[in-house]
Design an enzyme around this catalytic site. Structure first.
Site, mmCIF file in Angstrom:
data_model
loop_
_atom_site.group_PDB
_atom_site.id
_atom_site.type_symbol
_atom_site.label_atom_id
_atom_site.label_comp_id
_atom_site.label_asym_id
_atom_site.label_seq_id
_atom_site.Cartn_x
_atom_site.Cartn_y
_atom_site.Cartn_z
ATOM 1 C CB THR A 7 46.299 41.423 39.381
ATOM 2 O OG1 THR A 7 46.707 41.530 40.727
ATOM 3 C CG2 THR A 7 47.269 42.251 38.545
ATOM 4 C CG ASP A 8 44.522 42.818 44.391
ATOM 5 O OD1 ASP A 8 45.472 42.213 43.835
ATOM 6 O OD2 ASP A 8 44.164 42.579 45.557
ATOM 7 C CD GLU A 9 50.058 41.188 42.815
ATOM 8 O OE1 GLU A 9 51.229 41.523 42.577
ATOM 9 O OE2 GLU A 9 49.704 40.009 42.981
ATOM 10 C CE1 TYR A 62 51.002 39.176 36.950
ATOM 11 C CE2 TYR A 62 50.698 40.006 39.185
ATOM 12 C CZ TYR A 62 50.201 39.364 38.061
ATOM 13 O OH TYR A 62 48.899 38.918 38.044
ATOM 14 C CE LYS A 101 47.223 40.802 34.418
ATOM 15 N NZ LYS A 101 46.719 39.779 33.453
HETATM 16 P P1 NAD Z 1 48.998 30.853 35.684
HETATM 17 O O1 NAD Z 1 50.420 31.289 35.659
HETATM 18 O O2 NAD Z 1 48.592 29.700 36.528
HETATM 19 O O3 NAD Z 1 48.491 30.532 34.209
HETATM 20 C C1 NAD Z 1 48.812 31.323 33.119
HETATM 21 C C2 NAD Z 1 48.527 30.514 31.869
HETATM 22 O O4 NAD Z 1 48.779 31.356 30.743
HETATM 23 C C3 NAD Z 1 49.438 29.296 31.718
HETATM 24 O O5 NAD Z 1 48.662 28.176 31.319
HETATM 25 C C4 NAD Z 1 50.406 29.686 30.612
HETATM 26 O O6 NAD Z 1 50.843 28.575 29.835
HETATM 27 C C5 NAD Z 1 49.544 30.643 29.793
HETATM 28 N N1 NAD Z 1 50.322 31.618 29.047
HETATM 29 C C6 NAD Z 1 51.243 32.476 29.559
HETATM 30 N N2 NAD Z 1 51.742 33.225 28.567
HETATM 31 C C7 NAD Z 1 51.118 32.826 27.421
HETATM 32 C C8 NAD Z 1 51.228 33.217 26.070
HETATM 33 N N3 NAD Z 1 52.104 34.153 25.673
HETATM 34 N N4 NAD Z 1 50.450 32.614 25.150
HETATM 35 C C9 NAD Z 1 49.579 31.651 25.518
HETATM 36 N N5 NAD Z 1 49.456 31.223 26.779
HETATM 37 C C10 NAD Z 1 50.218 31.809 27.733
HETATM 38 O O7 NAD Z 1 48.184 32.162 36.078
HETATM 39 P P2 NAD Z 1 46.834 32.335 36.910
HETATM 40 O O8 NAD Z 1 47.175 32.469 38.343
HETATM 41 O O9 NAD Z 1 45.854 31.326 36.477
HETATM 42 O O10 NAD Z 1 46.378 33.779 36.400
HETATM 43 C C11 NAD Z 1 45.568 33.914 35.232
HETATM 44 C C12 NAD Z 1 45.295 35.396 35.016
HETATM 45 O O11 NAD Z 1 44.618 35.926 36.145
HETATM 46 C C13 NAD Z 1 46.546 36.233 34.831
HETATM 47 O O12 NAD Z 1 46.291 37.181 33.832
HETATM 48 C C14 NAD Z 1 46.762 36.914 36.172
HETATM 49 O O13 NAD Z 1 47.389 38.160 36.017
HETATM 50 C C15 NAD Z 1 45.315 37.070 36.635
HETATM 51 N N6 NAD Z 1 45.145 37.089 38.110
HETATM 52 C C16 NAD Z 1 45.642 36.077 38.878
HETATM 53 C C17 NAD Z 1 45.434 36.104 40.265
HETATM 54 C C18 NAD Z 1 45.947 34.994 41.150
HETATM 55 O O14 NAD Z 1 45.833 35.114 42.382
HETATM 56 N N7 NAD Z 1 46.452 33.908 40.627
HETATM 57 C C19 NAD Z 1 44.732 37.167 40.847
HETATM 58 C C20 NAD Z 1 44.230 38.179 40.021
HETATM 59 C C21 NAD Z 1 44.435 38.124 38.645
#
Ligand code: NAD
Length: 350
Positions: free
Chosen positions: A141-143, A167, A171
């Site tokens: 993430t950019d965070e 969080y 990350k």
């Molecule tokens: P989300 O919370 O919707 O999904 C996360 C998924 O990971 C869920 O299905 C959960 O069951 C699974 N999970 C969590 N812990 C787990 C574990 N220990 N073992 C197996 N599965 C596990 O998240 P998202 O928004 O889809 O984000 C996905 C990734 O992208 C993350 O790594 C997040 O940091 C990154 N990200 C998200 C955003 C955003 O805006 N949503 C932006 C930049 C980066």
């Protein structure tokens, strides 16, 4: 031949973690459909944010295997690498909600740091120094870069890491481990740091789906502080295309920033959302504006994020295609058409 490592091969076995979540389910669907010769193995523990129905269109395809399990389970992860001869990883599994990290930081440290380390170790062990056509892509993430002032600046790939929430600290730490495995063991890693995503199937605790839910039911819309915090929004489908590019063509050991270039303050976003939902529901324009209620600011709330994604644009030729207006309209439409999914998601978290 350019310096790009183009890793498209006829047969690949790719592990996608967190594939039942918001972004992960779009990534799995894209890879299963676009690359029929690849075998995609999805590993997800189906936490409150993971929903198997997110994968319903591709769950039983012959080139897809779903495994319910935890990335911190070392034995399971090692077994998966060996049984499916995994040669590529797209790692998205994480606890992802900032507010939850403030109330339960240890959960985030264990899940996001130890989970990533478990995957890195499994890859190092399974690949045993034979790194040809192998890739470990860590999605971040950019965070991790902290916050920018309102009046200017963007995060580049060389910006200093300065996370403010548990969080983003978890990350950031996982990013450091990924980089350390490249520098220490030559593990073929790439990292992407992306701005805020929006789109279909995002768990209804994040701003856009939560506020759609509340506007429909005429519930209050709690905006942190004065609503001046700025985020850079990217449609999830554009993020997925960027991940495809970087996974296949990114240079090993490098980092790529991904951003939508649509900067909006939270209050601007909420007003646009209200207009969009009211119009889809046939309500008089702006009828729901009085649902906005300002609440005490989030602790450590980053003021502004903005991403400079020129490296990805210039070197790999990616650019976002979806306009924010169109992406938001599609997203609102999807949530209005999938009320049962929303209700089921909320019930699962109780
Ligand atoms: P989300 O919370 O919707 O999904 C996360 C998924 O990971 C869920 O299905 C959960 O069951 C699974 N999970 C969590 N812990 C787990 C574990 N220990 N073992 C197996 N599965 C596990 O998240 P998202 O928004 O889809 O984000 C996905 C990734 O992208 C993350 O790594 C997040 O940091 C990154 N990200 C998200 C955003 C955003 O805006 N949503 C932006 C930049 C980066």
């Amino acid at each position: 031949m350019s310096r790009r490592n183009i890793l498209i091969m006829s047969r690949r076995n790719i592990l996608i973690t967190g594939g039942a979540g918001f972004i992960g389910s779009h990534v799995v669907q894209h890879f299963v459909e676009k690359y029929p010769d690849y075998h995609i193995v999805t590993l997800d523990k189906l936490s409150y944010a993971g929903n198997i129905s997110n994968l319903e269109q591709i769950l039983h395809r012959s080139n897809h295997t779903f495994i319910e399990g935890d990335i911190t389970d070392r034995q399971l992860v090692e077994e998966i690498f060996s049984r499916y001869a995994i040669d590529g990883v797209l790692h998205l599994a994480a606890e992802s909600h900032v507010d939850r990290s403030i109330s339960a930081p240890m959960v985030f440290a264990h899940n996001n740091i130890i989970g990533t380390l478990t995957l890195l170790e499994a890859a190092r062990k399974a690949w045993a120094g034979n790194y040809a056509n192998r890739r470990f892509h860590h999605i971040s993430t950019d965070e991790v870069y902290g916050a920018l002032p309102l009046d200017g600046g963007t995060f580049s790939e060389t910006s200093r890491y300065e996370p403010h929430s548990p969080y983003s600290a978890s990350k950031a730490s996982s990013d450091h481990f990924v980089r350390a495995y490249h520098d220490t063991y030559s593990l073929p890693t790439v990292i992407t740091n992306c701005s805020n995503n929006y789109g279909e199937r995002q768990y209804p605790e994040k701003l856009i789906p939560l506020f759609i839910y509340n506007i429909v039911r005429r519930l209050p819309l709690p905006v942190y502080g004065t609503g001046c915090n700025v985020r850079d929004w990217l449609y999830v489908g554009d993020h997925v295309k960027a991940l495809d590019k970087v996974f296949h063509e990114g240079i090993t050991g490098e980092t790529y920033n991904i951003g939508g270039g649509t900067e909006l303050s939270n209050i601007e976003l909420v007003r646009m959302l209200i207009r969009c939902v009211d119009s889809e529901l046939g309500r008089p324009e702006g009828e729901s504006l009085d649902l906005i209620s300002y609440v005490e600011d989030r602790a450590g709330h980053d003021l502004r994020y903005a991403i400079d994604s020129s490296k990805l644009r210039d070197r790999l030729g990616w650019q976002p295609k979806m306009s924010f207006e169109e992406g938001l309209r599609r997203t609102v439409r999807w949530y209005l058409d999938n009320e049962e999914w929303v209700e089921q998601s909320i019930r699962r978290n109780k």
